[in-house]
Design a protein around this motif. Structure first.
Motif, PDB file in Angstrom:
ATOM      1  N   SER A  24     -52.155 -70.744  35.215  1.00 45.03           N
ATOM      2  CA  SER A  24     -51.859 -69.612  34.406  1.00 45.03           C
ATOM      3  C   SER A  24     -50.379 -69.407  33.920  1.00 45.03           C
ATOM      4  O   SER A  24     -49.661 -69.465  34.874  1.00 45.03           O
ATOM      5  CB  SER A  24     -52.296 -68.576  34.835  1.00 45.03           C
ATOM      6  OG  SER A  24     -53.724 -68.607  35.195  1.00 45.03           O
ATOM      7  N   SER A  26     -47.384 -66.784  32.950  1.00 46.85           N
ATOM      8  CA  SER A  26     -47.256 -65.212  32.827  1.00 46.85           C
ATOM      9  C   SER A  26     -46.947 -64.760  31.533  1.00 46.85           C
ATOM     10  O   SER A  26     -46.630 -65.800  30.670  1.00 46.85           O
ATOM     11  CB  SER A  26     -45.866 -65.106  33.530  1.00 46.85           C
ATOM     12  OG  SER A  26     -44.711 -65.521  32.905  1.00 46.85           O
ATOM     13  N   ASP A  28     -44.719 -63.397  29.754  1.00 48.51           N
ATOM     14  CA  ASP A  28     -43.481 -63.949  29.043  1.00 48.51           C
ATOM     15  C   ASP A  28     -43.271 -65.205  28.833  1.00 48.51           C
ATOM     16  O   ASP A  28     -42.479 -65.632  28.513  1.00 48.51           O
ATOM     17  CB  ASP A  28     -42.388 -63.075  29.677  1.00 48.51           C
ATOM     18  CG  ASP A  28     -42.185 -63.391  31.175  1.00 48.51           C
ATOM     19  OD1 ASP A  28     -42.683 -64.489  31.781  1.00 48.51           O
ATOM     20  OD2 ASP A  28     -41.356 -62.806  31.970  1.00 48.51           O
ATOM     21  N   LEU A  31     -43.133 -68.022  33.805  1.00 49.96           N
ATOM     22  CA  LEU A  31     -43.684 -68.328  35.298  1.00 49.96           C
ATOM     23  C   LEU A  31     -45.017 -69.090  35.068  1.00 49.96           C
ATOM     24  O   LEU A  31     -45.732 -68.758  34.087  1.00 49.96           O
ATOM     25  CB  LEU A  31     -43.730 -67.374  36.174  1.00 49.96           C
ATOM     26  CG  LEU A  31     -42.478 -66.475  36.710  1.00 49.96           C
ATOM     27  CD1 LEU A  31     -42.944 -65.139  37.357  1.00 49.96           C
ATOM     28  CD2 LEU A  31     -41.497 -67.400  37.257  1.00 49.96           C
ATOM     29  N   ALA A  33     -48.357 -69.970  37.455  1.00 51.59           N
ATOM     30  CA  ALA A  33     -49.276 -69.557  38.766  1.00 51.59           C
ATOM     31  C   ALA A  33     -50.423 -70.856  38.860  1.00 51.59           C
ATOM     32  O   ALA A  33     -51.038 -71.047  38.034  1.00 51.59           O
ATOM     33  CB  ALA A  33     -50.006 -68.514  38.761  1.00 51.59           C
ATOM     34  N   ILE A  47     -46.198 -70.180  42.639  1.00 52.20           N
ATOM     35  CA  ILE A  47     -45.573 -69.770  41.438  1.00 52.20           C
ATOM     36  C   ILE A  47     -44.244 -70.650  41.238  1.00 52.20           C
ATOM     37  O   ILE A  47     -43.436 -70.887  41.958  1.00 52.20           O
ATOM     38  CB  ILE A  47     -44.957 -68.281  41.428  1.00 52.20           C
ATOM     39  CG1 ILE A  47     -45.994 -67.295  42.102  1.00 52.20           C
ATOM     40  CG2 ILE A  47     -44.418 -67.670  40.445  1.00 52.20           C
ATOM     41  CD1 ILE A  47     -47.416 -67.114  41.283  1.00 52.20           C
ATOM     42  N   GLN A  70     -54.485 -65.277  38.065  1.00 50.43           N
ATOM     43  CA  GLN A  70     -54.289 -64.607  36.575  1.00 50.43           C
ATOM     44  C   GLN A  70     -53.326 -63.608  36.741  1.00 50.43           C
ATOM     45  O   GLN A  70     -53.419 -62.583  37.836  1.00 50.43           O
ATOM     46  CB  GLN A  70     -55.572 -64.123  36.128  1.00 50.43           C
ATOM     47  CG  GLN A  70     -56.469 -65.109  35.868  1.00 50.43           C
ATOM     48  CD  GLN A  70     -56.077 -66.172  34.597  1.00 50.43           C
ATOM     49  OE1 GLN A  70     -55.678 -65.798  33.699  1.00 50.43           O
ATOM     50  NE2 GLN A  70     -56.493 -67.376  34.825  1.00 50.43           N
ATOM     51  N   PHE A  71     -52.335 -63.572  35.712  1.00 50.60           N
ATOM     52  CA  PHE A  71     -51.179 -62.561  35.727  1.00 50.60           C
ATOM     53  C   PHE A  71     -51.962 -61.341  35.061  1.00 50.60           C
ATOM     54  O   PHE A  71     -52.768 -61.385  34.232  1.00 50.60           O
ATOM     55  CB  PHE A  71     -49.805 -62.946  35.026  1.00 50.60           C
ATOM     56  CG  PHE A  71     -49.176 -63.910  35.763  1.00 50.60           C
ATOM     57  CD1 PHE A  71     -48.133 -63.285  36.554  1.00 50.60           C
ATOM     58  CD2 PHE A  71     -49.590 -65.199  35.312  1.00 50.60           C
ATOM     59  CE1 PHE A  71     -47.386 -64.343  37.187  1.00 50.60           C
ATOM     60  CE2 PHE A  71     -48.408 -66.331  36.265  1.00 50.60           C
ATOM     61  CZ  PHE A  71     -47.489 -65.637  37.012  1.00 50.60           C
ATOM     62  N   GLY A  75     -47.618 -58.720  33.609  1.00 51.82           N
ATOM     63  CA  GLY A  75     -46.710 -59.667  34.224  1.00 51.82           C
ATOM     64  C   GLY A  75     -46.300 -59.370  35.860  1.00 51.82           C
ATOM     65  O   GLY A  75     -45.640 -60.221  36.189  1.00 51.82           O
ATOM     66  N   ASP A  76     -46.369 -58.405  36.197  1.00 51.96           N
ATOM     67  CA  ASP A  76     -45.888 -57.878  37.411  1.00 51.96           C
ATOM     68  C   ASP A  76     -46.724 -58.010  38.568  1.00 51.96           C
ATOM     69  O   ASP A  76     -46.504 -57.597  39.714  1.00 51.96           O
ATOM     70  CB  ASP A  76     -45.584 -56.355  37.397  1.00 51.96           C
ATOM     71  CG  ASP A  76     -46.289 -55.232  36.874  1.00 51.96           C
ATOM     72  OD1 ASP A  76     -47.486 -55.675  36.750  1.00 51.96           O
ATOM     73  OD2 ASP A  76     -46.005 -54.321  37.101  1.00 51.96           O
ATOM     74  N   ARG A  77     -48.019 -58.293  38.547  1.00 52.24           N
ATOM     75  CA  ARG A  77     -49.020 -58.522  39.405  1.00 52.24           C
ATOM     76  C   ARG A  77     -50.087 -59.990  39.185  1.00 52.24           C
ATOM     77  O   ARG A  77     -50.075 -60.141  38.076  1.00 52.24           O
ATOM     78  CB  ARG A  77     -50.158 -57.348  39.497  1.00 52.24           C
ATOM     79  CG  ARG A  77     -49.356 -56.148  39.854  1.00 52.24           C
ATOM     80  CD  ARG A  77     -50.143 -55.036  40.382  1.00 52.24           C
ATOM     81  NE  ARG A  77     -49.623 -54.050  40.721  1.00 52.24           N
ATOM     82  CZ  ARG A  77     -49.951 -52.548  40.802  1.00 52.24           C
ATOM     83  NH1 ARG A  77     -51.236 -52.611  40.770  1.00 52.24           N
ATOM     84  NH2 ARG A  77     -49.388 -51.735  41.241  1.00 52.24           N
ATOM     85  N   LEU A  78     -50.273 -60.190  40.114  1.00 48.79           N
ATOM     86  CA  LEU A  78     -51.054 -61.468  40.006  1.00 48.79           C
ATOM     87  C   LEU A  78     -52.524 -61.298  40.891  1.00 48.79           C
ATOM     88  O   LEU A  78     -52.394 -60.958  42.052  1.00 48.79           O
ATOM     89  CB  LEU A  78     -50.572 -62.615  40.513  1.00 48.79           C
ATOM     90  CG  LEU A  78     -50.934 -64.160  40.512  1.00 48.79           C
ATOM     91  CD1 LEU A  78     -50.817 -64.629  39.240  1.00 48.79           C
ATOM     92  CD2 LEU A  78     -50.332 -65.205  41.698  1.00 48.79           C
TER      93      LEU A  78
END
Length: 89
Positions: A24, A26, A28, A31, A33, A47, A70-71, A75-78
């Motif tokens: 996955s 991010s 933006d 990144l 995952a 990551i 999954q972000f 985009g600040d959590r996964l």
């Protein structure tokens, strides 16, 4: 990493677990995952920097494979989902 235009291999990202179940990006695009593992042995989410494939962090270590990562839209959590039935944020 494959070139989507001509299908040629651009480069390989190393040090990933035996089986990859999900990749996955991010929101933006900076990144990646990677949810992976070795069945019955371990699982993890790595990551990576999308630009060069370098490792940023290893998270969600489990005793069996991790199926998904999954972000969230910001985009600040996964979120991760593993074979042991756990879902982690």
């Amino acid at each position: 990493v494959w070139n989507p235009t001509d299908g040629q291999l651009i480069k390989r990202i190393v040090n990933i677990a035996q089986r990859v179940f999900n990749i996955s990006f991010s929101p933006d695009g900076k990144l990646i995952a990677v949810a992976a593992g070795s069945p019955g042995r371990f699982g993890e989410v790595r990551i990576l920097k999308a630009e060069d494939g370098s490792l940023v962090n290893v998270i969600a270590m489990t005793s069996d494979v991790v199926y998904d990562a999954q972000f969230n839209p910001a985009g600040d959590r996964l979120a991760t989902a593993a074979a042991d039935g756990t879902i982690r944020i």
